[in-house]
Motif scaffolding. Sequence first.
Motif, PDB file in Angstrom:
ATOM      1  N   UNK A  53       0.831  -1.213   0.000  1.00  0.00           N
ATOM      2  CA  UNK A  53       0.000   0.000   0.000  1.00  0.00           C
ATOM      3  C   UNK A  53       0.862   1.259   0.000  1.00  0.00           C
ATOM      4  N   UNK A  54       1.902   1.253   0.826  1.00  0.00           N
ATOM      5  CA  UNK A  54       2.759   2.435   0.942  1.00  0.00           C
ATOM      6  C   UNK A  54       3.488   2.742  -0.366  1.00  0.00           C
ATOM      7  N   UNK A  55       3.914   1.682  -1.048  1.00  0.00           N
ATOM      8  CA  UNK A  55       4.650   1.885  -2.295  1.00  0.00           C
ATOM      9  C   UNK A  55       3.732   2.054  -3.500  1.00  0.00           C
ATOM     10  N   UNK A  56       2.437   1.747  -3.312  1.00  0.00           N
ATOM     11  CA  UNK A  56       1.525   1.802  -4.448  1.00  0.00           C
ATOM     12  C   UNK A  56       1.838   0.735  -5.471  1.00  0.00           C
ATOM     13  N   UNK A  57       2.338  -0.390  -4.978  1.00  0.00           N
ATOM     14  CA  UNK A  57       2.745  -1.472  -5.889  1.00  0.00           C
ATOM     15  C   UNK A  57       1.525  -2.149  -6.510  1.00  0.00           C
ATOM     16  N   UNK A  58       1.549  -2.334  -7.828  1.00  0.00           N
ATOM     17  CA  UNK A  58       0.494  -3.051  -8.549  1.00  0.00           C
ATOM     18  C   UNK A  58       1.110  -4.243  -9.249  1.00  0.00           C
ATOM     19  N   UNK A  59       0.734  -5.482  -8.846  1.00  0.00           N
ATOM     20  CA  UNK A  59       1.346  -6.663  -9.466  1.00  0.00           C
ATOM     21  C   UNK A  59       0.938  -6.833 -10.911  1.00  0.00           C
ATOM     22  N   UNK A  60       1.831  -7.377 -11.689  1.00  0.00           N
ATOM     23  CA  UNK A  60       1.564  -7.721 -13.093  1.00  0.00           C
ATOM     24  C   UNK A  60       0.590  -8.889 -13.118  1.00  0.00           C
ATOM     25  N   UNK A  61      -0.601  -8.746 -13.726  1.00  0.00           N
ATOM     26  CA  UNK A  61      -1.588  -9.839 -13.733  1.00  0.00           C
ATOM     27  C   UNK A  61      -1.037 -11.136 -14.314  1.00  0.00           C
ATOM     28  N   UNK A  62      -0.230 -11.051 -15.366  1.00  0.00           N
ATOM     29  CA  UNK A  62       0.317 -12.277 -15.963  1.00  0.00           C
ATOM     30  C   UNK A  62       1.297 -12.945 -15.011  1.00  0.00           C
ATOM     31  N   UNK A  63       2.144 -12.119 -14.381  1.00  0.00           N
ATOM     32  CA  UNK A  63       3.097 -12.696 -13.433  1.00  0.00           C
ATOM     33  C   UNK A  63       2.359 -13.319 -12.250  1.00  0.00           C
ATOM     34  N   UNK A  64       1.264 -12.669 -11.858  1.00  0.00           N
ATOM     35  CA  UNK A  64       0.482 -13.197 -10.746  1.00  0.00           C
ATOM     36  C   UNK A  64      -0.078 -14.578 -11.083  1.00  0.00           C
ATOM     37  N   UNK A  65      -0.539 -14.732 -12.295  1.00  0.00           N
ATOM     38  CA  UNK A  65      -1.100 -16.019 -12.701  1.00  0.00           C
ATOM     39  C   UNK A  65      -0.079 -17.124 -12.746  1.00  0.00           C
ATOM     40  N   UNK A  66       1.194 -16.766 -12.937  1.00  0.00           N
ATOM     41  CA  UNK A  66       2.247 -17.775 -13.034  1.00  0.00           C
ATOM     42  C   UNK A  66       3.034 -17.907 -11.737  1.00  0.00           C
ATOM     43  N   UNK A  67       2.589 -17.240 -10.682  1.00  0.00           N
ATOM     44  CA  UNK A  67       3.397 -17.148  -9.475  1.00  0.00           C
ATOM     45  C   UNK A  67       3.561 -18.476  -8.754  1.00  0.00           C
ATOM     46  N   UNK A  68       2.611 -19.390  -8.931  1.00  0.00           N
ATOM     47  CA  UNK A  68       2.660 -20.617  -8.150  1.00  0.00           C
ATOM     48  C   UNK A  68       2.612 -21.854  -9.014  1.00  0.00           C
ATOM     49  N   UNK A  69       3.366 -22.823  -8.559  1.00  0.00           N
ATOM     50  CA  UNK A  69       3.291 -24.131  -9.204  1.00  0.00           C
ATOM     51  C   UNK A  69       2.003 -24.828  -8.776  1.00  0.00           C
ATOM     52  N   UNK A  70       1.521 -24.543  -7.561  1.00  0.00           N
ATOM     53  CA  UNK A  70       0.313 -25.186  -7.066  1.00  0.00           C
ATOM     54  C   UNK A  70      -0.836 -24.187  -6.948  1.00  0.00           C
ATOM     55  N   UNK A  71      -2.034 -24.689  -7.137  1.00  0.00           N
ATOM     56  CA  UNK A  71      -3.222 -23.868  -6.953  1.00  0.00           C
ATOM     57  C   UNK A  71      -3.678 -24.019  -5.502  1.00  0.00           C
ATOM     58  N   UNK A  72      -4.842 -23.482  -5.210  1.00  0.00           N
ATOM     59  CA  UNK A  72      -5.423 -23.613  -3.881  1.00  0.00           C
ATOM     60  C   UNK A  72      -6.586 -24.607  -3.940  1.00  0.00           C
ATOM     61  N   UNK A  73      -6.390 -25.687  -4.691  1.00  0.00           N
ATOM     62  CA  UNK A  73      -7.414 -26.709  -4.871  1.00  0.00           C
ATOM     63  C   UNK A  73      -6.992 -28.019  -4.216  1.00  0.00           C
TER      64      UNK A  73
END
Length: 347
Positions: A53-73
């Motif tokens: 919040x302090x830095x105003x960081x906005x994650x890259x949506x594509x990078x977010x989608x590839x961030x994990x090898x595992x899902x939450x399933x």
Amino acid sequence: MTDDPHPLKPGKRATINDVARIARVSKKTVSRVINQSPLVREETRTRVNEVITELGFTPDPQARGLAFRRSFLVGLIYDNPSPTYVVNMQQGVLDALKGSGLELVVHPCNRYSDTLVEDIRGFVERQRLFGVIMPPSVSEDERVIALLRDLDCPYVRIASVSLDEPGVMVVTNDHLGAAEAAHRLADLGHRRIGLVRGPSLFRSAAVRGGGFRDALAERGIPMDPAYEYEGAYTYESGVEAGHALLSMKEPPTAIFSLNDDMAIGVMQAARERGLELPRDLSIVGFDDLPMAQRIWPNLTTVRLPIRDMGRMAAEKLLAPLRGVDPAKLSQPEVRPSLVIRKSDIPA
């Protein structure tokens, strides 16, 4: 807030590396917070979110989608033909997953299929599963276990006997329930007793059948193989078994079925043959599915806490999220119990 010795230069856009550096965590941890992973402690999550919040960081949506090898399933892989059994198991798993951030996805399979292992591999890899829960009989297939180990996919097995380390097992002790059913029929004076077995591919069929035969033998009542019929754990196979056993020259006075679906099928066959229940035939089932209380006469059966079993398995799978080493978990106590209703009377 950050008191970081290396603040961002004016006009520079914050990166995930900046967030990790200032929050004093790894880049992987930041990714987990962004993806709302349940694998992050609340204190760490709060700190990382404050920096974002302090830095105003906005994650890259594509990078977010590839961030994990595992899902939450969490995957529930099953081959049980009883839909009520499967639904009860799902409810138990969902009880444990509530509030964890994990969701349930189910995958029916066929252990007779030549492509069983590859089908399960595809399911696990496509869904990038957090972990897998397996009721019998797929839980008894060592080929599937070898596959999950190879994929480094956490799992918990539910089975009638112990097949693995305590941390990944829920053992249901089916032989104890079958023995109670045998003692019940022996105490009622029955001597010609029929047995509707389950499919040979299910270890539970051997365990339940063995517990029943052994308990009868202890009472001096040998189980005559002629009074046994192999079913498929389905209502239809129970009807077939009932007709086969009741057409014998000296039909049984009581029948023990290794699951409730088949027991209800036996009841139908008895009615089709003009028999009055339980006057002409006593029937005992196994599992205590909801239908056991809804039919008439209400079915005497061995209660297996199926919903609780699903919950126990999911809790074991979730143990690492709660800081518990699964290897140190004890075996949950599951003990079947006989529920006496209206479908069995003295011989």
